[in-house]
Design an enzyme around this catalytic site. Structure first.
Site, short mmCIF file in Angstrom:
data_model
loop_
_atom_site.label_atom_id
_atom_site.label_comp_id
_atom_site.label_asym_id
_atom_site.label_seq_id
_atom_site.Cartn_x
_atom_site.Cartn_y
_atom_site.Cartn_z
N HIS A 13 0.83 -1.20 0.00
CA HIS A 13 0.00 0.00 0.00
C HIS A 13 0.87 1.26 0.00
CE1 HIS A 13 -2.67 2.85 2.47
NE2 HIS A 13 -3.33 2.67 1.33
N GLU A 40 0.72 -0.70 -4.80
CA GLU A 40 -0.42 0.20 -5.00
C GLU A 40 0.10 1.62 -4.90
OE1 GLU A 40 -3.91 2.63 -3.29
OE2 GLU A 40 -1.88 2.33 -2.52
N ASP A 42 -1.09 6.11 -5.70
CA ASP A 42 -2.18 7.07 -5.88
C ASP A 42 -1.82 8.06 -6.98
OD1 ASP A 42 -3.92 6.37 -3.50
OD2 ASP A 42 -1.99 6.69 -2.51
N HIS A 55 -0.76 10.73 -2.38
CA HIS A 55 -2.08 10.34 -1.86
C HIS A 55 -3.01 11.52 -1.61
CE1 HIS A 55 -5.07 9.38 1.25
NE2 HIS A 55 -5.18 8.26 0.57
N GLU A 114 -4.42 3.63 -8.24
CA GLU A 114 -5.68 4.19 -7.75
C GLU A 114 -5.88 5.55 -8.42
OE1 GLU A 114 -6.37 4.27 -3.47
OE2 GLU A 114 -7.95 5.78 -3.73
O1 G3P Z 1 -6.44 0.92 -2.35
C1 G3P Z 1 -6.60 0.74 -0.99
C2 G3P Z 1 -6.47 2.03 -0.24
O2 G3P Z 1 -5.40 2.72 -0.78
C3 G3P Z 1 -7.68 2.89 -0.28
O3 G3P Z 1 -7.61 3.92 0.62
O4 G3P Z 1 -7.18 6.19 1.42
O5 G3P Z 1 -5.29 4.65 1.08
O6 G3P Z 1 -6.48 5.59 -0.87
P1 G3P Z 1 -6.59 5.13 0.56
#
Ligand code: G3P
Length: 250
Positions: A13, A40, A42, A55, A114
């Site tokens: 993450h 993962e 953002d 993020h 994401e």
């Molecule tokens: O993709 C899982 C997680 O990243 C979603 O929440 O707030 O970390 O973008 P957040």
């Protein structure tokens, strides 16, 4: 869905963000070193239309700068220190563009992008991300996810072969996404928050032919519970800990 993805899939993450500054090349490289199955990150647009990896909608928490990401140019964002907030040892780490992440690790892992255009729901983020995926020929190495259904639909129209994860907000805010109504949105994985995962939810999602990827799972007890319950993947800040926990669980 990629047949090569192991179950459960351990997804780092924002990279190995327990041990390196989130959403930086250092965190992504460390995630690979810690044997994550995927990373993962953002993605959002800069003021001048580049895809940057960060993020928050603002830069204050993770850099030494000020302001909204969408109001800053790529040049201004690149001047910021995105490492010191985590540890002085990472001073000088920069916010990476998605282009840079794809070039650095795209051929070595699976990347969950994401689509975080939550402050500008209809901007051209899906189009720009899809262009980069095509340019780097990563159609079979990326996943898209978002809390923004419109972004998922638009990305799916451009690259229908890329698997999609529908993110469900925690609690009642995510109830629609977790219900059968969520099926209106094309997706291959439902990504609920840890506290919303029940055996019934897992069974229903599996029955619809989809996988369950849970966010954000950092405690070994939660990891063990979810592995036992049959979830297909977890987003974790600590893929090293998740790998050890999984090894002990089998
Ligand atoms: O993709 C899982 C997680 O990243 C979603 O929440 O707030 O970390 O973008 P957040």
């Amino acid at each position: 869905m990629f047949p090569t993805l192991p179950r459960p899939t351990l997804i780092a993450h924002r990279g190995a963000s327990a041990h390196a500054p989130e959403n930086t090349l250092a965190a992504f490289e460390l995630a690979l070193k810690h044997n994550a199955d995927a990373i993962e990150l953002d993605a959002k647009l800069t003021a001048d239309g580049h895809v940057i990896v960060i993020h928050d909608q603002t830069v204050e928490r993770t850099t030494d700068g000020e302001g909204r990401v969408g109001s800053l140019t790529l040049e201004a964002l690149k001047e910021l220190d995105a490492g010191s907030f985590f540890d002085i040892a990472f001073k000088g780490e920069r916010l990476p563009t998605l282009d840079e992440v794809f070039a650095a690790v795209g051929q070595r892992t699976i990347i969950n992008v994401e689509l975080t255009n939550y402050a500008s729901l209809t901007d051209d983020l899906p189009g720009k991300v899809c262009e980069l995926v095509k340019r780097h020929r990563l159609e079979s190495r990326v996943l898209f996810s978002s809390f923004n259904p419109l972004a998922l639909i638009r990305a799916h129209r451009r690259l229908p072969q890329v698997p999609i994860g529908l993110l469900a907000f925690p609690g009642s805010k995510g109830a629609l996404a977790r219900s059968w109504l969520g099926s209106i949105i094309p997706h291959q994985t439902l990504n609920p928050e840890l506290g919303d995962v029940t055996p019934r939810l897992i069974e229903r999602v599996h029955h619809s032919g989809r996988r369950v990827f849970v966010y954000t799972v950092n405690q070994p007890a939660d990891m063990r519970r979810l592995f036992d319950a049959g979830v297909d993947g977890i987003f974790t800040d600590d893929p090293l800990l998740a790998r050890q926990t999984l090894a002990e669980a089998v």
